[in-house]
Design a protein around this motif. Structure first.
Motif, short mmCIF file in Angstrom:
data_model
loop_
_atom_site.label_atom_id
_atom_site.label_comp_id
_atom_site.label_asym_id
_atom_site.label_seq_id
_atom_site.Cartn_x
_atom_site.Cartn_y
_atom_site.Cartn_z
N UNK A 1 -2.64 -3.44 -2.23
CA UNK A 1 -1.12 -2.59 -1.34
C UNK A 1 -0.96 -1.18 -2.80
N UNK A 2 -1.41 -0.12 -2.13
CA UNK A 2 -1.67 1.33 -2.79
C UNK A 2 -0.54 1.58 -3.77
N UNK A 3 0.32 0.90 -3.27
CA UNK A 3 2.19 1.39 -3.95
C UNK A 3 2.15 0.00 -5.10
N UNK A 4 2.39 -0.91 -5.00
CA UNK A 4 3.06 -2.29 -5.36
C UNK A 4 1.52 -2.88 -6.36
N UNK A 5 0.65 -3.05 -5.73
CA UNK A 5 -1.06 -3.47 -5.84
C UNK A 5 -0.41 -4.99 -6.16
N UNK A 6 0.31 -5.60 -5.02
CA UNK A 6 0.17 -6.87 -4.48
C UNK A 6 -1.30 -7.61 -3.70
N UNK A 7 -2.51 -8.37 -4.08
CA UNK A 7 -3.75 -7.89 -4.20
C UNK A 7 -3.54 -9.07 -2.49
N UNK A 8 -4.27 -9.44 -1.79
CA UNK A 8 -4.43 -10.40 -0.89
C UNK A 8 -3.41 -9.85 0.20
N UNK A 9 -2.16 -8.82 0.22
CA UNK A 9 -1.36 -8.76 1.20
C UNK A 9 -1.04 -7.91 2.26
N UNK B 1 -1.82 -4.63 4.58
CA UNK B 1 -1.51 -3.40 4.07
C UNK B 1 -2.17 -2.70 5.31
N UNK B 2 -1.08 -2.15 6.36
CA UNK B 2 -1.13 -2.73 7.89
C UNK B 2 -0.69 -0.81 7.60
N UNK B 3 -0.40 -0.27 7.12
CA UNK B 3 0.89 1.05 7.02
C UNK B 3 0.14 2.14 6.23
N UNK B 4 -0.50 3.32 6.87
CA UNK B 4 -1.21 4.12 5.88
C UNK B 4 0.59 5.61 5.61
N UNK B 5 -0.04 5.30 4.19
CA UNK B 5 1.81 6.46 4.09
C UNK B 5 0.50 7.70 2.94
N UNK B 6 1.48 8.56 3.22
CA UNK B 6 0.19 9.58 1.85
C UNK B 6 1.31 9.46 0.80
N UNK B 7 0.64 9.58 -0.60
CA UNK B 7 0.92 9.35 -1.90
C UNK B 7 0.81 9.55 -2.28
N UNK B 8 0.92 10.79 -2.99
CA UNK B 8 0.73 11.97 -4.55
C UNK B 8 -0.61 12.33 -3.30
N UNK B 9 -0.62 13.10 -2.31
CA UNK B 9 -1.10 13.77 -1.80
C UNK B 9 -3.12 12.79 -1.04
N UNK B 10 -2.35 11.79 -1.22
CA UNK B 10 -4.01 10.85 -1.09
C UNK B 10 -2.89 10.19 0.64
N UNK B 11 -3.80 9.53 1.69
CA UNK B 11 -3.60 8.35 2.05
C UNK B 11 -4.33 7.35 1.38
N UNK C 1 2.30 -2.06 2.49
CA UNK C 1 2.41 -2.88 2.91
C UNK C 1 3.99 -3.29 3.45
N UNK C 2 4.29 -4.08 3.91
CA UNK C 2 5.48 -3.79 4.86
C UNK C 2 6.65 -3.59 4.12
N UNK C 3 6.94 -4.22 3.16
CA UNK C 3 7.34 -3.78 2.18
C UNK C 3 8.05 -2.67 1.00
N UNK C 4 6.67 -2.32 1.06
CA UNK C 4 6.68 -0.81 0.57
C UNK C 4 7.25 0.07 1.51
N UNK C 5 5.99 -0.10 2.62
CA UNK C 5 7.32 0.97 3.60
C UNK C 5 8.87 0.93 3.89
N UNK C 6 9.23 -0.20 3.61
CA UNK C 6 10.48 -0.57 3.67
C UNK C 6 10.90 0.33 2.39
N UNK C 7 10.23 0.29 1.71
CA UNK C 7 11.30 0.31 0.52
C UNK C 7 10.95 1.77 0.76
N UNK C 8 10.18 2.75 0.85
CA UNK C 8 10.26 4.23 0.77
C UNK C 8 11.09 4.52 2.66
N UNK C 9 11.18 3.78 3.19
CA UNK C 9 12.28 4.59 4.77
C UNK C 9 13.19 4.04 4.18
N UNK C 10 13.94 3.39 3.02
CA UNK C 10 15.05 2.83 2.58
C UNK C 10 15.28 3.99 1.48
#
Length: 76
Positions: free
Chosen positions: A21-29, A31-41, A45-54
């Motif tokens: 995961x590009x945000x939390x760094x968990x290995x072997x999870x 990673x299905x969602x493309x998200x722009x973080x610090x100007x990079x795509x 993972x779905x947990x970080x996607x939900x966290x950003x949405x909340x």
């Protein structure tokens, strides 16, 4: 009945959609969602996607509450 088509979109991905995961760094999870973080795509993972949405939802609610309400005309 069996679910023959479940996960067919992930089967085409390298390593069946699993990675780091590009945000939390968990290995072997997954990673299905493309998200722009610090100007990079990055893929996240779905947990970080939900966290950003909340977080965005809470910020929008706080901004709405902080906005001044329209004043009612004073009657004399």
């Amino acid at each position: 009945m069996s679910k023959a088509h479940r996960g067919t979109g992930v089967r085409n991905e390298p390593n069946h959609g699993r990675g780091v995961c590009g945000i939390c760094g968990k290995p072997q999870i997954k990673t299905l969602y493309d998200q722009e973080v610090d100007g990079k795509k990055v893929k996240i993972c779905k947990f970080c996607k939900a966290n950003l949405k909340n977080k965005a939802r809470k910020e929008a609610k706080a901004a709405k509450a902080a906005a001044p309400a329209p004043e009612a005309p004073a009657e004399a």
